[in-house]
Design a protein around this motif. Sequence first.
Motif, PDB file in Angstrom:
ATOM      1  N   SER A 141       1.298  11.950   6.060  1.00  0.00           N
ATOM      2  CA  SER A 141       1.931  11.365   7.238  1.00  0.00           C
ATOM      3  C   SER A 141       2.585  10.027   6.941  1.00  0.00           C
ATOM      4  O   SER A 141       2.181   9.294   6.053  1.00  0.00           O
ATOM      5  N   ILE A 142       3.610   9.732   7.721  1.00  0.00           N
ATOM      6  CA  ILE A 142       4.263   8.433   7.613  1.00  0.00           C
ATOM      7  C   ILE A 142       3.304   7.408   8.194  1.00  0.00           C
ATOM      8  O   ILE A 142       2.894   7.509   9.351  1.00  0.00           O
ATOM      9  N   GLN A 143       2.941   6.464   7.401  1.00  0.00           N
ATOM     10  CA  GLN A 143       1.968   5.456   7.803  1.00  0.00           C
ATOM     11  C   GLN A 143       2.692   4.263   8.419  1.00  0.00           C
ATOM     12  O   GLN A 143       3.033   3.311   7.725  1.00  0.00           O
ATOM     13  N   LEU A 144       2.949   4.315   9.732  1.00  0.00           N
ATOM     14  CA  LEU A 144       3.584   3.183  10.392  1.00  0.00           C
ATOM     15  C   LEU A 144       2.654   1.982  10.408  1.00  0.00           C
ATOM     16  O   LEU A 144       3.076   0.852  10.212  1.00  0.00           O
ATOM     17  N   LEU A 145       1.389   2.242  10.670  1.00  0.00           N
ATOM     18  CA  LEU A 145       0.370   1.186  10.662  1.00  0.00           C
ATOM     19  C   LEU A 145      -0.769   1.632   9.748  1.00  0.00           C
ATOM     20  O   LEU A 145      -1.663   2.347  10.189  1.00  0.00           O
ATOM     21  N   PRO A 146      -0.759   1.231   8.486  1.00  0.00           N
ATOM     22  CA  PRO A 146      -1.802   1.673   7.555  1.00  0.00           C
ATOM     23  C   PRO A 146      -3.110   0.916   7.799  1.00  0.00           C
ATOM     24  O   PRO A 146      -3.493   0.026   7.053  1.00  0.00           O
ATOM     25  N   THR A 147      -3.793   1.288   8.876  1.00  0.00           N
ATOM     26  CA  THR A 147      -4.979   0.541   9.300  1.00  0.00           C
ATOM     27  C   THR A 147      -6.130   0.647   8.309  1.00  0.00           C
ATOM     28  O   THR A 147      -6.861  -0.323   8.115  1.00  0.00           O
ATOM     29  N   THR A 148      -6.298   1.795   7.682  1.00  0.00           N
ATOM     30  CA  THR A 148      -7.424   1.947   6.763  1.00  0.00           C
ATOM     31  C   THR A 148      -7.268   1.032   5.562  1.00  0.00           C
ATOM     32  O   THR A 148      -8.187   0.288   5.222  1.00  0.00           O
ATOM     33  N   ILE A 149      -6.101   1.061   4.929  1.00  0.00           N
ATOM     34  CA  ILE A 149      -5.902   0.224   3.745  1.00  0.00           C
ATOM     35  C   ILE A 149      -5.874  -1.250   4.127  1.00  0.00           C
ATOM     36  O   ILE A 149      -6.359  -2.100   3.386  1.00  0.00           O
ATOM     37  N   ALA A 150      -5.331  -1.574   5.304  1.00  0.00           N
ATOM     38  CA  ALA A 150      -5.326  -2.965   5.749  1.00  0.00           C
ATOM     39  C   ALA A 150      -6.751  -3.462   5.975  1.00  0.00           C
ATOM     40  O   ALA A 150      -7.081  -4.601   5.618  1.00  0.00           O
ATOM     41  N   SER A 151      -7.599  -2.604   6.533  1.00  0.00           N
ATOM     42  CA  SER A 151      -8.986  -3.032   6.748  1.00  0.00           C
ATOM     43  C   SER A 151      -9.720  -3.182   5.421  1.00  0.00           C
ATOM     44  O   SER A 151     -10.547  -4.083   5.262  1.00  0.00           O
ATOM     45  N   LEU A 152      -9.408  -2.311   4.454  1.00  0.00           N
ATOM     46  CA  LEU A 152      -9.997  -2.467   3.122  1.00  0.00           C
ATOM     47  C   LEU A 152      -9.549  -3.776   2.483  1.00  0.00           C
ATOM     48  O   LEU A 152     -10.344  -4.496   1.869  1.00  0.00           O
ATOM     49  N   ARG A 153      -8.261  -4.099   2.625  1.00  0.00           N
ATOM     50  CA  ARG A 153      -7.741  -5.349   2.055  1.00  0.00           C
ATOM     51  C   ARG A 153      -8.368  -6.553   2.741  1.00  0.00           C
ATOM     52  O   ARG A 153      -8.699  -7.537   2.092  1.00  0.00           O
ATOM     53  N   ALA A 154      -8.523  -6.478   4.065  1.00  0.00           N
ATOM     54  CA  ALA A 154      -9.140  -7.586   4.795  1.00  0.00           C
ATOM     55  C   ALA A 154     -10.599  -7.758   4.371  1.00  0.00           C
ATOM     56  O   ALA A 154     -11.073  -8.882   4.191  1.00  0.00           O
ATOM     57  N   ALA A 155     -11.297  -6.644   4.210  1.00  0.00           N
ATOM     58  CA  ALA A 155     -12.701  -6.717   3.783  1.00  0.00           C
ATOM     59  C   ALA A 155     -12.821  -7.304   2.381  1.00  0.00           C
ATOM     60  O   ALA A 155     -13.823  -7.943   2.053  1.00  0.00           O
TER      61      ALA A 155
END
Length: 183
Positions: A141-155
């Motif tokens: 899928s086109i990841q308009l908001l890559p929330t999973t990877i963003a949360s991993l990066r934030a963590a």
Amino acid sequence: GKEAMAMAWVWTGMVLLSLIFGIATGNLDEVANAALEGAGSAVELSISMAGILCLWSGVMEIMNACGLSAGLARAFRPILRRLLPEASRDEETLAAVSANLLGLGNAATPLGIRAARRMARSCDGVASNELCLLVVLNTASIQLLPTTIASLRAAAGSQTPFDILPAVWLSSAMSVAAGLAAA
């Protein structure tokens, strides 16, 4: 089932090999410390990911309640009519597919499952071409908001977890194009 049992054997084998090599090299204390540290990190990551999953699941529910999912379905309808002509006749399936195409990571998974179940009703136990295409689109899928990877990066301590958006958009558009070409 069988897959879970196979993975249990793989993980058990890895743990046993780690212990054997730890004993053989005299590093058993380091192996034990690494196991405890890894377990602690896994718990922290799980809690962090659960929070993000709850947030985006809530956003998806709000989108459904206020009719935004239906609006997305209308916006995606011209594209989806060409890709999934049978599924696009069912409004609820179309809404689930459309919202899932936003690529909200794990929060989109229940919508993809809902769409697949609705599409599978007419398949008589054999996946149709459209159902297979849905799985391809869902996976790539086109990841308009890559929330999973963003949360991993934030963590992991990133101050700007969403600065990867252009690269994610490009790579996800390419993966969708490749998936469509293959299907």
